[in-house]
Write an enzyme that holds these catalytic residues in place. Structure first.
Site, PDB file in Angstrom:
ATOM      1  N   ASP A  67     -85.788  60.390 -11.796  1.00  0.00           N
ATOM      2  CA  ASP A  67     -86.647  59.454 -11.065  1.00  0.00           C
ATOM      3  C   ASP A  67     -87.635  60.214 -10.183  1.00  0.00           C
ATOM      4  OD1 ASP A  67     -84.707  60.377  -9.302  1.00  0.00           O
ATOM      5  OD2 ASP A  67     -83.711  58.449  -9.103  1.00  0.00           O
ATOM      6  N   ASP A 132     -74.500  52.019  -3.256  1.00  0.00           N
ATOM      7  CA  ASP A 132     -74.516  50.669  -3.821  1.00  0.00           C
ATOM      8  C   ASP A 132     -74.244  50.692  -5.336  1.00  0.00           C
ATOM      9  OD1 ASP A 132     -76.886  51.748  -4.772  1.00  0.00           O
ATOM     10  OD2 ASP A 132     -78.202  50.207  -3.940  1.00  0.00           O
ATOM     11  N   HIS A 134     -75.879  52.522  -7.562  1.00  0.00           N
ATOM     12  CA  HIS A 134     -77.044  52.759  -8.425  1.00  0.00           C
ATOM     13  C   HIS A 134     -76.930  54.093  -9.167  1.00  0.00           C
ATOM     14  CE1 HIS A 134     -79.452  54.759  -4.890  1.00  0.00           C
ATOM     15  NE2 HIS A 134     -78.872  55.686  -5.601  1.00  0.00           N
ATOM     16  N   GLU A 139     -81.102  49.893  -9.346  1.00  0.00           N
ATOM     17  CA  GLU A 139     -80.342  49.254  -8.283  1.00  0.00           C
ATOM     18  C   GLU A 139     -79.490  48.117  -8.854  1.00  0.00           C
ATOM     19  OE1 GLU A 139     -80.245  50.669  -5.563  1.00  0.00           O
ATOM     20  OE2 GLU A 139     -82.173  51.391  -4.850  1.00  0.00           O
TER      21      GLU A 139
HETATM   22  P1  PGA Z   1     -77.174  61.776  -2.927  1.00  0.00           P
HETATM   23  O1  PGA Z   1     -77.880  60.661  -3.793  1.00  0.00           O
HETATM   24  O2  PGA Z   1     -76.769  62.864  -3.851  1.00  0.00           O
HETATM   25  O3  PGA Z   1     -78.233  62.230  -1.954  1.00  0.00           O
HETATM   26  O4  PGA Z   1     -76.013  61.130  -2.248  1.00  0.00           O
HETATM   27  C1  PGA Z   1     -77.288  60.194  -4.958  1.00  0.00           C
HETATM   28  C2  PGA Z   1     -78.000  58.965  -5.453  1.00  0.00           C
HETATM   29  O5  PGA Z   1     -78.462  58.155  -4.637  1.00  0.00           O
HETATM   30  O6  PGA Z   1     -78.075  58.789  -6.669  1.00  0.00           O
END
Ligand code: PGA
Length: 243
Positions: A67, A132, A134, A139
């Protein structure tokens, strides 16, 4: 699903690095799907070290990032492209021409999936998980049939990402993400999670029903997923005899 529960963040990173390094030795021209965020940082540091020691090489590797925020260029310090340059690309022998981001193709995001296909598909995808549930920026509520597209970030994601910006209002609200169907087409997935704040999402993703409310739960239907956790993120799984 193969699930590893490691002692801590370093051990989970080491486990992932061992798998990725072995993979690259076997297939030096591998197509990698890469994630940004805090969790893969140590993995990229260890992979860069291995590359410097000439134990592995990225010379023939192609990468597709999961992304990217809309409206940020690769020179912008908050962009994921910049993150990847600083944490992996500039520290290894990768040819930057072989690194791709979903915003490279402007509004024609279908091109990203087409480009992935034309490269032979993603052999190994590194994947984080949001609290959450995702994956990428898919999302809760995202369709399982979704492909690479422009999306709006959910509130918990904006809050979590604010730590990288001066203030909450600076966090981009839009991003382009590989879709869930795009992720499910990858041949092998390493899902990583660290820390207690991920424990609920991990529990729901691995032990709960497959539902669009928890996008990562779809991974239960992928044939080749390795889940690497630390004890904290695995906390809620402990009494689950199925894992
Ligand atoms: P993080 O993000 O490694 O910074 O916890 C993971 C994500 O949101 O996919």
């Amino acid at each position: 699903m193969e699930v590893y529960i490691e002692e801590d963040y370093n051990a989970l990173s080491q486990r992932a690095v061992d798998i990725i390094a072995a993979f690259l030795k076997e297939k030096p021209e591998a197509v990698l799907g890469l994630a940004t965020g805090s969790t893969p940082l140590k993995i990229y540091e260890m992979l860069s070290e291995k590359c410097n020691k000439k134990e592995i090489s990225f010379k023939k590797v192609k990468t597709f990032n999961l992304d990217e925020y809309c409206g940020l260029t690769s020179a912008d310090k908050q962009s994921y492209h910049y993150f990847m340059k600083q944490n992996l690309f500039l520290k290894t022998d990768i040819d930057e021409k072989n690194t791709f981001f979903p915003t490279d193709f402007k509004l024609l995001h279908n091109f990203y999936d087409a480009k992935i296909k034309a490269s032979g598909g993603i052999d190994l995808q590194v994947l984080g998980i949001g609290r959450d549930g995702h994956i990428g920026f898919n999302e809760p509520g995202s369709k399982f049939s979704s492909r690479t597209r422009k999306v709006s970030l959910a509130k918990p994601t904006i809050e979590d990402n604010a730590r990288f910006f001066k203030s909450m209002k600076d966090v981009p609200r839009k991003a382009v993400t590989m879709g869930i169907a795009t992720i499910m087409e990858t041949k092998k997935i390493i899902l990583i999670a660290s820390g207690e704040k991920k424990s609920e999402a991990i529990f729901n993703a691995l032990s709960g029903p497959v539902t669009t409310k928890v996008p990562a739960s779809i991974l239960q239907r992928h044939k080749n997923v390795i889940v690497i956790l630390d004890k904290e993120s695995a906390k809620k799984l402990k009494n689950n005899p199925g894992l």
